[in-house]
Design a protein around this motif. Structure first.
Motif, PDB file in Angstrom:
ATOM      1  N   UNK A   1       8.886  -8.031  11.320  1.00 58.52           N
ATOM      2  CA  UNK A   1       7.779  -8.947  11.761  1.00 58.52           C
ATOM      3  C   UNK A   1       6.600  -8.786  10.593  1.00 58.52           C
ATOM      4  N   UNK A   2       6.446  -7.955  10.042  1.00 56.05           N
ATOM      5  CA  UNK A   2       5.585  -7.506   8.573  1.00 56.05           C
ATOM      6  C   UNK A   2       6.122  -8.094   7.576  1.00 56.05           C
ATOM      7  N   UNK A   3       7.472  -8.202   7.339  1.00 61.60           N
ATOM      8  CA  UNK A   3       8.292  -9.022   6.439  1.00 61.60           C
ATOM      9  C   UNK A   3       7.869 -10.546   6.549  1.00 61.60           C
ATOM     10  N   UNK A   4       8.251 -10.947   7.861  1.00 60.78           N
ATOM     11  CA  UNK A   4       8.033 -12.587   7.933  1.00 60.78           C
ATOM     12  C   UNK A   4       6.532 -12.754   7.531  1.00 60.78           C
ATOM     13  N   UNK A   5       5.642 -12.081   7.929  1.00 64.57           N
ATOM     14  CA  UNK A   5       4.191 -12.350   7.501  1.00 64.57           C
ATOM     15  C   UNK A   5       3.771 -11.999   5.839  1.00 64.57           C
ATOM     16  N   UNK A   6       4.897 -11.767   5.227  1.00 61.42           N
ATOM     17  CA  UNK A   6       4.732 -11.650   3.797  1.00 61.42           C
ATOM     18  C   UNK A   6       4.669 -10.419   3.006  1.00 61.42           C
ATOM     19  N   UNK A   7       4.730  -9.384   3.850  1.00 65.97           N
ATOM     20  CA  UNK A   7       4.631  -7.954   3.341  1.00 65.97           C
ATOM     21  C   UNK A   7       6.039  -7.538   2.888  1.00 65.97           C
ATOM     22  N   UNK A   8       5.950  -6.527   1.801  1.00 68.23           N
ATOM     23  CA  UNK A   8       7.166  -6.127   1.229  1.00 68.23           C
ATOM     24  C   UNK A   8       7.465  -4.644   1.815  1.00 68.23           C
ATOM     25  N   UNK A   9       8.884  -4.399   1.853  1.00 74.95           N
ATOM     26  CA  UNK A   9       9.077  -3.081   2.665  1.00 74.95           C
ATOM     27  C   UNK A   9       9.606  -2.236   1.544  1.00 74.95           C
ATOM     28  N   UNK A  10       8.984  -0.943   1.610  1.00 77.85           N
ATOM     29  CA  UNK A  10       9.569   0.064   0.434  1.00 77.85           C
ATOM     30  C   UNK A  10      10.243   1.325   1.402  1.00 77.85           C
ATOM     31  N   UNK A  11      11.371   1.688   0.926  1.00 78.25           N
ATOM     32  CA  UNK A  11      11.871   2.950   1.554  1.00 78.25           C
ATOM     33  C   UNK A  11      11.527   4.150   0.617  1.00 78.25           C
ATOM     34  N   UNK A  12      11.148   5.221   1.244  1.00 77.24           N
ATOM     35  CA  UNK A  12      11.035   6.478   0.481  1.00 77.24           C
ATOM     36  C   UNK A  12      11.728   7.657   0.996  1.00 77.24           C
ATOM     37  N   UNK A  13      11.765   8.663   0.057  1.00 75.71           N
ATOM     38  CA  UNK A  13      12.629   9.878   0.284  1.00 75.71           C
ATOM     39  C   UNK A  13      11.981  11.192   0.052  1.00 75.71           C
ATOM     40  N   UNK A  14      10.441  11.188  -0.166  1.00 84.53           N
ATOM     41  CA  UNK A  14       9.565  12.504  -0.599  1.00 84.53           C
ATOM     42  C   UNK A  14       8.347  12.284  -0.304  1.00 84.53           C
ATOM     43  N   UNK A  15       7.663  13.427   0.009  1.00 82.83           N
ATOM     44  CA  UNK A  15       6.049  13.479   0.105  1.00 82.83           C
ATOM     45  C   UNK A  15       5.248  13.353  -1.381  1.00 82.83           C
ATOM     46  N   UNK A  16       6.192  13.002  -2.379  1.00 82.18           N
ATOM     47  CA  UNK A  16       5.235  12.826  -3.454  1.00 82.18           C
ATOM     48  C   UNK A  16       5.121  11.435  -3.885  1.00 82.18           C
ATOM     49  N   UNK A  17       5.503  10.572  -3.315  1.00 81.84           N
ATOM     50  CA  UNK A  17       5.302   8.994  -3.133  1.00 81.84           C
ATOM     51  C   UNK A  17       4.169   8.635  -2.897  1.00 81.84           C
ATOM     52  N   UNK A  18       3.115   8.208  -3.795  1.00 83.67           N
ATOM     53  CA  UNK A  18       1.650   8.145  -3.434  1.00 83.67           C
ATOM     54  C   UNK A  18       1.514   6.977  -2.363  1.00 83.67           C
ATOM     55  N   UNK A  19       1.178   7.296  -1.117  1.00 85.95           N
ATOM     56  CA  UNK A  19       1.305   6.357  -0.140  1.00 85.95           C
ATOM     57  C   UNK A  19       0.024   5.383  -0.249  1.00 85.95           C
ATOM     58  N   UNK A  20      -0.831   5.812  -0.980  1.00 87.07           N
ATOM     59  CA  UNK A  20      -2.195   5.045  -1.162  1.00 87.07           C
ATOM     60  C   UNK A  20      -1.781   3.850  -1.752  1.00 87.07           C
ATOM     61  N   UNK A  21      -1.195   3.855  -2.753  1.00 87.41           N
ATOM     62  CA  UNK A  21      -1.004   2.806  -3.494  1.00 87.41           C
ATOM     63  C   UNK A  21      -0.015   1.556  -2.761  1.00 87.41           C
ATOM     64  N   UNK A  22       0.916   2.083  -2.101  1.00 87.05           N
ATOM     65  CA  UNK A  22       1.698   1.163  -1.127  1.00 87.05           C
ATOM     66  C   UNK A  22       0.759   0.426  -0.213  1.00 87.05           C
ATOM     67  N   UNK A  23      -0.051   1.354   0.481  1.00 83.26           N
ATOM     68  CA  UNK A  23      -0.814   0.687   1.622  1.00 83.26           C
ATOM     69  C   UNK A  23      -2.036  -0.160   1.010  1.00 83.26           C
ATOM     70  N   UNK A  24      -2.552   0.153  -0.292  1.00 80.95           N
ATOM     71  CA  UNK A  24      -3.679  -0.637  -0.767  1.00 80.95           C
ATOM     72  C   UNK A  24      -2.934  -2.235  -1.308  1.00 80.95           C
ATOM     73  N   UNK A  25      -1.691  -2.195  -1.385  1.00 83.45           N
ATOM     74  CA  UNK A  25      -1.090  -3.714  -1.696  1.00 83.45           C
ATOM     75  C   UNK A  25      -0.441  -4.157  -0.480  1.00 83.45           C
ATOM     76  N   UNK A  26      -0.520  -3.546   0.595  1.00 84.23           N
ATOM     77  CA  UNK A  26      -0.304  -4.318   1.628  1.00 84.23           C
ATOM     78  C   UNK A  26       1.358  -4.092   2.120  1.00 84.23           C
ATOM     79  N   UNK A  27       1.946  -3.104   1.592  1.00 82.47           N
ATOM     80  CA  UNK A  27       3.301  -2.686   1.545  1.00 82.47           C
ATOM     81  C   UNK A  27       3.468  -1.944   3.072  1.00 82.47           C
ATOM     82  N   UNK A  28       4.509  -2.258   3.731  1.00 82.45           N
ATOM     83  CA  UNK A  28       5.222  -1.425   4.694  1.00 82.45           C
ATOM     84  C   UNK A  28       5.941  -0.699   4.037  1.00 82.45           C
ATOM     85  N   UNK A  29       5.733   0.823   4.538  1.00 83.87           N
ATOM     86  CA  UNK A  29       6.815   1.677   3.817  1.00 83.87           C
ATOM     87  C   UNK A  29       7.090   2.934   4.904  1.00 83.87           C
TER      88      UNK A  29
END
Lengths: 433, 433
Positions: A68-96
C-alpha cells in the motif's frame, strides 16, 4: 504467521511470484516454534497480543502494508543490520524493515550455492531469498548490506551483482580516521536514499525522524528498566519478541504500542505480577542476535529455572542504547549526530572492542544478573573469538558465564538443555555458599 | 628443519624457553611433509638448494641470525600478512618475517582456548605461540596484525591485550575515504616503528628500501615469467617454496639468490629441461595462501598429471604484483607511494572485489592455464564465498575450475586426490574435443 495460510495470503504470495507451497511449509515451521516457545506460555501481559500479531502478520498484513505504501509512492528498503541509519530512511518517507532470517527451514536453499560452514542467520536469509519465499524480495527498491562480518560482506558481493544493493562500510577501529570514514559512508548513504526517492533530505524532516527514533529508543529503554524489577513482569522470551518486532514494524505505531505495554508492565510490577514464577536465576544473554524465528535459547533458559532479564545483542541493548542529539545544528549537524550515535554501537566487528566488555559487565550489574549465557551462532568468528575476552571480563567481575554455539535447528536442544540446566544449578549453588 | 635436531638447535630452543621436546616433534612432522612432498622429487634445479636450506633453517639458522641482529641493536617484528609495508620496516633497520603457521601439528594447542571452527592458518600460528614452540615469539619486539578477516582481527584483540601488538586497519572498500584511512594507517604504522626504534624515518633510507623491495618483486615476477614457458623449468611446488622463503628470509640475500635461480631457470628453459615430464595440464591455484608447512595441494596437483604454473594468492602473485613508485617526491610522497601500492592488493577482504576476478582471468590467460583449483582453507568465509564469483568469472572466460575446501591435516588426501585427478581428466577430455 498462521498455521494454515488464509486464501487471501496465498493469493498475495502468488501475486508476488513466491513459491506458495514451499512458503507455506516454511511458515508452518516458524509458527510451530512460535506457538510452542512463545504463545503457549501462561502469564503473558495482555499488551503482547499486538506484538504477537505483528509476528503473525509478518508475511501477510505487513507485506500488504508495504505494498500500500509503495502504491502511494513510497520506496521500500530491506536491511540486515542495526547500523543502518533509520533516521535517514524515515526522513525521506521510505518504508524499511530488517530482512534477517531466523528459520532453519530455508537454510538448505542457501547451501546449494553458498558454503555450508556459514552462520545460520546469513544462510536463512539467503535461503528465503533464493527459494522465492521472502515476500519482501519482490517489493524491494533497494537492499542495504554492511561490512560487519566476512560472511555478510562477501554475500553482498554476490547478491549485489544484480544491482539494487548498497553496501555500508563499517570501519574496524574507532579512531579519528574511522569516524571520518563512517561519516562519509552515512553521507553517501543519504545521497543514495535521496536518489532513490528523487528528493532531498530536509533538516526539519530529519529532525522529526531523529525525534521519532529517539522516542522509540526511549520506549525500549523503559521496557528494559522494568525488566530490572526484582520480579520482572515480562519474560525474556516476550521481550525478545518485542525486539524482533521493533526491527520490522512501522516505527511510530510500534512505539505507541510499546508505550502502552510499558504502562501495563509497570502496573504489573507494582501489583507484584511476575511473568514467571518467583526464585528465577536472572540471566543475561550476550553475543549474536536472535532474529524473528529464533526463540530457542531464551525458551530453554526460561524452561529450566531462569529468566532472561537483558540481551546484550543487536536484538537487545545494542539496538536502542544511545540517542541521537536532537538539538544538533542544521542538516549537516544532524547527519553528523546520526553518524556519531551509530558509531557508538559496540559490535564485535571492532578491534579492539573493550568498550563492549566494559558495557556488558556494567549491564550485568545494572540488571543484577546471576549469570551470562554467551549465545554464539555457528561459524560467527567475531562473537566466537570475542567470547574469550567477554568470559574473562565477566569472570574478573565475579559473574559466571557459559558459552554455547548453536544454530537454528532443534537438533541440539537436548544437549543444550542439559548444559544450561547444569549452569543454572551451579548458580543456585553459588548463591547457597 | 632437520629430522633430528642438532644439539646446537636444542640448546637454542632451551635458551629461548621453548618446549624443546614438543618443538622437535612438531618440526619432525613438518620435515616429513617437506621431504616427501618437495625434496624427494627429481628434476629440481640446483638453485633450489638455497631455498630448501632456508626452510630447514627456519627454526635454527634464521633464528640465530635474528638474535645476532638483535644483539647488534635491531628490533624484531613478526607479521602475518602481505599488507604490512615492509619498506618502512627495512628503512628503519628492523628485522621482520612472517609468522604464519602451516602445520597441523600445532593446531590442538590453539583449540584449547580458541574456537575449533576457524581457519587452520590462524589456529596453527596460535598453536605455535600458545604451546611455546615458536622460536620467534620470545624474540619479538612487536607483532603486527591486520584486519583482513574476522578470525585474525578478533584473535589480535585477545593476543594484543598483553601489549607489543600493533593492528593495521585495512579498509573494506576502495573509495577515496578508504584510501585516506589506509594512508593514515600507514603513517601511524611508520610512527609506531619509529618509536620502536627510537629513530626517524629518513627519505633516502626509505627510498633505498623501496628500491630493494621493488628489486625483490621484479625477481619474483621474473621467476613467474619463466613459469609461462611451454615446459616450465620450475615445478609449482618448488615455486611455492621460493614464495614461502620470500616471506621469512632476509630480503637482500633472498633477492640475490632468486636472481641466480632465475638465471638457471632461464638456461633450463632454453635447453628444454623441464621440471616435470611433458604433457602436463597447466594449473592455476587461486584463493587462500599456502604458507610454510603446507605443500599438500601443489603436491597433489603435480602428482596426478598437473603442473602448477601460477598461484593467485598471497603466496603467489598478490605478494609481488605492482611496484612502489621509486621516484616519488620527498618522504611524505614516498610514504604515499608505499600506501598506494599496498592498496592495489586484491585481497578478498574488499567489497566488491571485481578487480580480483578480472585479474585472475587475465592471469589464467597469460599463463595459458588449462584449469583453476580454488584452494580454500576451512572456515575462511571471505575466499569461500568469493569462490562463487571467481568460478562464474572463470566460466565466463571458458576456464574450467574446481573448488576444494581443505585444512593442514593429511586426512582428506584420499578424497582430494580423487577429485583433483577427475578434474585433470576432464581437462584432458576437453582438450581432446
Amino acid at each position: 504467521m498462521p498455521h494454515r495460510p488464509s486464501p487471501e495470503d496465498e493469493r498475495l504470495w502468488a501475486e508476488l511470484g513466491l513459491d506458495v507451497e514451499l512458503h507455506a511449509r516454511i511458515l508452518e515451521s516458524i509458527s510451530a516454534n512460535f506457538e510452542r516457545q512463545v504463545e503457549s506460555r501462561s502469564g503473558r501481559p495482555d499488551g503482547m497480543a499486538y506484538f504477537d500479531g505483528v509476528i503473525h502478520g509478518s508475511h501477510g498484513a505487513r507485506v500488504r502494508e508495504v505494498m500500500t505504501r509503495k502504491k502511494e509512492g513510497a520506496k521500500f528498503v530491506g536491511t540486515f543490520c542495526v547500523y543502518v541509519p533509520e533516521e535517514i530512511l524515515i526522513a525521506l518517507g521510505t518504508v524499511h524493515l530488517a530482512l534477517c532470517g531466523g528459520t532453519a527451514a530455508s537454510i538448505p536453499y542457501a547451501e546449494g550455492k553458498f558454503p555450508r560452514n556459514m552462520c545460520p542467520l546469513v544462510k536463512s536469509t539467503l535461503g528465503l531469498a533464493l527459494s522465492g519465499t521472502c515476500p519482501y524480495g519482490p517489493l524491494e527498491d533497494l537492499a542495504v548490506g554492511e561490512t560487519t562480518c566476512d560472511a555478510k560482506k562477501k554475500t553482498w558481493d554476490v547478491l549485489g551483482r544484480e544491482g539494487g544493493f548498497h553496501v555500508l562500510e563499517l570501519p574496524q577501529k574507532k579512531g579519528p580516521a574511522d569516524r571520518a570514514l563512517w561519516l562519509e559512508e552515512v553521507r553517501e548513504f543519504a545521497r543514495r536514499i535521496e536518489d532513490l526517492n528523487g528528493a532531498k533530505l530536509e533538516e526539519e524532516r530529519l529532525r522529526g525522524a531523529v525525534r521519532l527514533m529517539n522516542r522509540k529508543r526511549r520506549a525500549l529503554a523503559r521496557m528494559h528498566e522494568l525488566r530490572k524489577a526484582e520480579r520482572p513482569s515480562l519474560s525474556g522470551t516476550d521481550a525478545l519478541v518485542v525486539m524482533q518486532v521493533a526491527l520490522i514494524d512501522d516505527p511510530e505505531r510500534f512505539t505507541g504500542r510499546l508505550e502502552s505495554l510499558n504502562g501495563e508492565l509497570a502496573a504489573r510490577v507494582e501489583t507484584g505480577i511476575g511473568a514467571l514464577p518467583e526464585g528465577r536465576r536472572r540471566i543475561m544473554i550476550a553475543g549474536c542476535p536472535s532474529v524473528l524465528g529464533f526463540w530457542k535459547i531464551h525458551h530453554l533458559v526460561e524452561t529450566v529455572g531462569g529468566i532472561v532479564v537483558v540481551d546484550e545483542s543487536c536484538t537487545g541493548t545494542r539496538y536502542f542504547k544511545g540517542l541521537v542529539d536532537e538539538t544538533a545544528d542544521g542538516l549537516e549537524g544532524l547527519i553528523e549526530a546520526v553518524a556519531d550515535r551509530y558509531m557508538t554501537i559496540d559490535c564485535s566487528c571492532f578491534s579492539p572492542n573493550t568498550e563492549r566488555m566494559e558495557s556488558a559487565v556494567r549491564t550485568a550489574g545494572d540488571y543484577r544478573v546471576d549469570g551470562v549465557v554467551q549465545s554464539i551462532l555457528h561459524a560467527c568468528h567475531t562473537y566466537n573469538v570475542e567470547a574469550i575476552a567477554m568470559a574473562d571480563a565477566l569472570k574478573a567481575a565475579g559473574i559466571p558465564s557459559i558459552k554455547i554455539e548453536t544454530d537454528y535447528s532443534e537438533e541440539d536442544v537436548g544437549p543444550l538443555q542439559i548444559r544450561i540446566e547444569a549452569f543454572m544449578e551451579s548458580l543456585e549453588f553459588r548463591r547457597g555458599d
